[in-house]
Scaffold this active site. Sequence first.
Site, PDB file in Angstrom:
ATOM      1  N   HIS A  18      -1.771  -9.441   0.918  1.00 52.22           N
ATOM      2  CA  HIS A  18      -0.838  -8.322   1.124  1.00 52.22           C
ATOM      3  C   HIS A  18       0.132  -8.701   2.236  1.00 52.22           C
ATOM      4  CE1 HIS A  18       0.643  -4.255   1.822  1.00 52.22           C
ATOM      5  NE2 HIS A  18       0.136  -3.965   0.647  1.00 52.22           N
ATOM      6  N   HIS A  74       3.832  -7.031  -7.178  1.00 47.14           N
ATOM      7  CA  HIS A  74       3.804  -5.653  -6.654  1.00 47.14           C
ATOM      8  C   HIS A  74       2.905  -4.800  -7.556  1.00 47.14           C
ATOM      9  CE1 HIS A  74       5.087  -2.171  -4.516  1.00 47.14           C
ATOM     10  NE2 HIS A  74       6.322  -2.038  -4.934  1.00 47.14           N
ATOM     11  N   ASP A 134      -4.927  -3.062  -5.821  1.00 48.50           N
ATOM     12  CA  ASP A 134      -4.907  -3.359  -7.261  1.00 48.50           C
ATOM     13  C   ASP A 134      -6.169  -4.028  -7.759  1.00 48.50           C
ATOM     14  OD1 ASP A 134      -1.557  -4.006  -6.580  1.00 48.50           O
ATOM     15  OD2 ASP A 134      -2.275  -2.414  -7.896  1.00 48.50           O
TER      16      ASP A 134
HETATM   17  C1  SDX Z   1       1.054  -4.079  -3.898  1.00 49.25           C
HETATM   18  O1  SDX Z   1       3.998  -3.827   0.040  1.00 49.25           O
HETATM   19  C2  SDX Z   1       3.133  -2.980  -0.362  1.00 49.25           C
HETATM   20  O2  SDX Z   1       2.740  -2.086   0.342  1.00 49.25           O
HETATM   21  C3  SDX Z   1       2.690  -3.142  -1.794  1.00 49.25           C
HETATM   22  C4  SDX Z   1       1.563  -2.240  -2.264  1.00 49.25           C
HETATM   23  C5  SDX Z   1       1.997  -0.797  -2.340  1.00 49.25           C
HETATM   24  O3  SDX Z   1       1.114   0.066  -2.294  1.00 49.25           O
HETATM   25  O4  SDX Z   1       3.207  -0.533  -2.530  1.00 49.25           O
HETATM   26  O5  SDX Z   1       0.456  -2.356  -1.388  1.00 49.25           O
HETATM   27  C6  SDX Z   1       1.107  -2.613  -3.686  1.00 49.25           C
HETATM   28  O6  SDX Z   1       2.029  -4.638  -4.315  1.00 49.25           O
HETATM   29  C7  SDX Z   1      -0.199  -4.826  -3.526  1.00 49.25           C
HETATM   30  C8  SDX Z   1      -0.048  -6.366  -3.729  1.00 49.25           C
HETATM   31  C9  SDX Z   1      -0.338  -6.684  -5.195  1.00 49.25           C
HETATM   32  N1  SDX Z   1      -0.009  -8.093  -5.475  1.00 49.25           N
HETATM   33  C10 SDX Z   1      -0.979  -8.976  -5.766  1.00 49.25           C
HETATM   34  O7  SDX Z   1      -2.184  -8.747  -5.715  1.00 49.25           O
HETATM   35  C11 SDX Z   1      -0.445 -10.339  -6.200  1.00 49.25           C
HETATM   36  C12 SDX Z   1      -1.204 -11.439  -5.456  1.00 49.25           C
HETATM   37  N2  SDX Z   1      -0.810 -11.401  -4.043  1.00 49.25           N
HETATM   38  C13 SDX Z   1       0.263 -12.234  -3.611  1.00 49.25           C
HETATM   39  O8  SDX Z   1       1.224 -12.576  -4.530  1.00 49.25           O
HETATM   40  C14 SDX Z   1       0.710 -11.981  -2.181  1.00 49.25           C
HETATM   41  O9  SDX Z   1      -0.420 -11.849  -1.415  1.00 49.25           O
HETATM   42  C15 SDX Z   1       1.643 -10.810  -1.902  1.00 49.25           C
HETATM   43  C16 SDX Z   1       2.865 -10.866  -2.762  1.00 49.25           C
HETATM   44  C17 SDX Z   1       0.937  -9.541  -2.104  1.00 49.25           C
HETATM   45  C18 SDX Z   1       2.073 -10.932  -0.430  1.00 49.25           C
HETATM   46  O10 SDX Z   1       2.832 -12.053  -0.305  1.00 49.25           O
HETATM   47  P1  SDX Z   1       3.517 -12.469   1.096  1.00 49.25           P
HETATM   48  O11 SDX Z   1       3.283 -11.450   2.146  1.00 49.25           O
HETATM   49  O12 SDX Z   1       4.922 -12.870   0.839  1.00 49.25           O
HETATM   50  O13 SDX Z   1       2.640 -13.677   1.544  1.00 49.25           O
HETATM   51  P2  SDX Z   1       2.919 -15.152   1.081  1.00 49.25           P
HETATM   52  O14 SDX Z   1       3.259 -15.187  -0.378  1.00 49.25           O
HETATM   53  O15 SDX Z   1       3.856 -15.770   2.048  1.00 49.25           O
HETATM   54  O16 SDX Z   1       1.453 -15.791   1.231  1.00 49.25           O
HETATM   55  C19 SDX Z   1       1.021 -16.280   2.494  1.00 49.25           C
HETATM   56  C20 SDX Z   1       0.120 -17.464   2.157  1.00 49.25           C
HETATM   57  C21 SDX Z   1       0.793 -18.462   1.205  1.00 49.25           C
HETATM   58  O17 SDX Z   1       0.207 -19.730   1.475  1.00 49.25           O
HETATM   59  P3  SDX Z   1       1.087 -20.787   2.419  1.00 49.25           P
HETATM   60  O18 SDX Z   1       2.429 -20.968   1.715  1.00 49.25           O
HETATM   61  O19 SDX Z   1       1.225 -20.097   3.754  1.00 49.25           O
HETATM   62  O20 SDX Z   1       0.235 -22.022   2.450  1.00 49.25           O
HETATM   63  O21 SDX Z   1      -1.046 -16.980   1.448  1.00 49.25           O
HETATM   64  C22 SDX Z   1      -1.065 -17.518   0.129  1.00 49.25           C
HETATM   65  C23 SDX Z   1       0.331 -18.036  -0.173  1.00 49.25           C
HETATM   66  O22 SDX Z   1       0.286 -19.128  -1.088  1.00 49.25           O
HETATM   67  N3  SDX Z   1      -1.428 -16.421  -0.766  1.00 49.25           N
HETATM   68  C24 SDX Z   1      -2.279 -16.522  -1.796  1.00 49.25           C
HETATM   69  C25 SDX Z   1      -2.356 -15.219  -2.327  1.00 49.25           C
HETATM   70  N4  SDX Z   1      -1.555 -14.389  -1.639  1.00 49.25           N
HETATM   71  C26 SDX Z   1      -0.976 -15.147  -0.677  1.00 49.25           C
HETATM   72  N5  SDX Z   1      -2.974 -17.584  -2.296  1.00 49.25           N
HETATM   73  C27 SDX Z   1      -3.763 -17.310  -3.361  1.00 49.25           C
HETATM   74  N6  SDX Z   1      -3.904 -16.080  -3.936  1.00 49.25           N
HETATM   75  C28 SDX Z   1      -3.209 -15.022  -3.439  1.00 49.25           C
HETATM   76  N7  SDX Z   1      -3.343 -13.820  -4.006  1.00 49.25           N
END
Ligand code: SDX
Length: 429
Positions: free
Chosen positions: A307, A266, A365
Amino acid sequence: MTDKKAHLTVDGLNESIELPVYSGSVGPDVIDVRALTGKGFFTYDPGFVSTASCESKITYIDGDKGVLLHRGYPIEVLAEKSDYLETCYLLLHGELPNQKQYDEFVDVITHHTMVHESISRFFQGFHHNSHPMAIMCGVVGALSAFYHDSLDINNPQHRLISAHRLIAKMPTLAAMCYKHHIGQPFMYPKNDLSYSENFLHMMFGTPCEDPKVNPVLAKAMDRIFLLHADHEQNASTSTVRLAGSSGANPFACIAAGIATLWGPAHGGANEAVLDMLEEIGDVKNIDKFIAKAKDKNDPFRLMGFGHRVYKNFDPRAKVMKQTCDEVLAELGLEDDPLLKIAKRLEQIALEDDYFVQKKLYPNVDFYSGIIMKAIGIPTEMFTVIFATGRTVGWIAHWHEMISEGFKIGRPRQLYTGYTTRDFTARDKR
Ligand code: SDX
């Protein structure tokens, strides 16, 4: 609300279950599932991917189109034409202020930026190398110890003064975290400075010299606060709402939001992005990290990408990237090596099938940390800046929930543990 219905049929049930369907002003319809409990069912949605937890009028996100509206105004328009305190007023009150309302709001925030002198003694209890988010969790929650006169959450005036105090004091407390970290004296706020100028003054001024804040950096800081102001029912905002639903005071609720924001999935992502870019170190190493991010067996993720809602560009990331270019040009850092790595990483990721198919785009971010580092803010302070900007969103959602009536949040579960069993005496185990 509409008279649309959903009809749920369940194997083994003689009749279907009729559920009301509601339409908002925009966005997906929702199915009201509250009748299911009486039929012996719970809904099941770990991570609340498909759950609308509340009705709200504050912020709307269309993840597929990359749209973010605050009270109907697109974030790009607010970033260009508004400023952080005007956006705070909009989020809190629902309308943009006229000049008189704006001046009064700026005045009330300006005159609440100081914190009780006893609070400075709280900082002495933390080691200098304490993470500033740990300090913020503690100190913001402790603010409620100073405002016994205005903690009645059912009193609209108490709710408003608490909102003003939190918006006004977060930059002061954030700057105090930084000063404590580097062993310099705390700087008091100055009432003749704007909100963002004041923050940079409290961060980088000293009793020995207090140079005029660079207006380009102040504008960039203001835009960073604005872009972080609110984002619908994200994890930390949902935490604030849940904490508020128990009747807890607003300072305790915001402290809970700060704790949630800290996680690297997050708000902690901005700090993690800089750590990642520094670990990549050189453009030639990017392919290795892209491969790690795609490897199912490797927990590494490309920080600042992906996201839960946006399956398109995060509109905030676009504005943040433009601000990044402006700040680095102003500081003569166009050749910043981290920026080069970030831009090349973005370009490669956006062309890679893995990221394209999973719709992983840069989020808010990805570029914010590069701007903050260029301004001179240390990496461990990045999430504190995020929390400072987001405080208005947290308190606006808290205020909306309390004002419009609420029930205590209490989800249920799918239980897969032991059913009732006999207790075996220890000498028989
Ligand atoms: C913020 O919610 C909000 O609005 C948050 C926010 C706000 O203003 O409040 O926008 C702020 O938190 C932005 C997000 C910051 N986080 C990051 O940058 C961390 C990296 N991102 C991930 O951890 C991830 O994308 C999330 C946590 C942001 C979202 O995760 P989800 O929606 O639960 O998606 P998921 O983990 O189920 O991923 C879907 C697929 C997965 O692959 P499969 O299992 O389907 O094969 O996409 C892959 C994940 O492995 N994936 C990534 C990835 N993000 C998702 N693979 C590599 N790198 C990534 N960054």
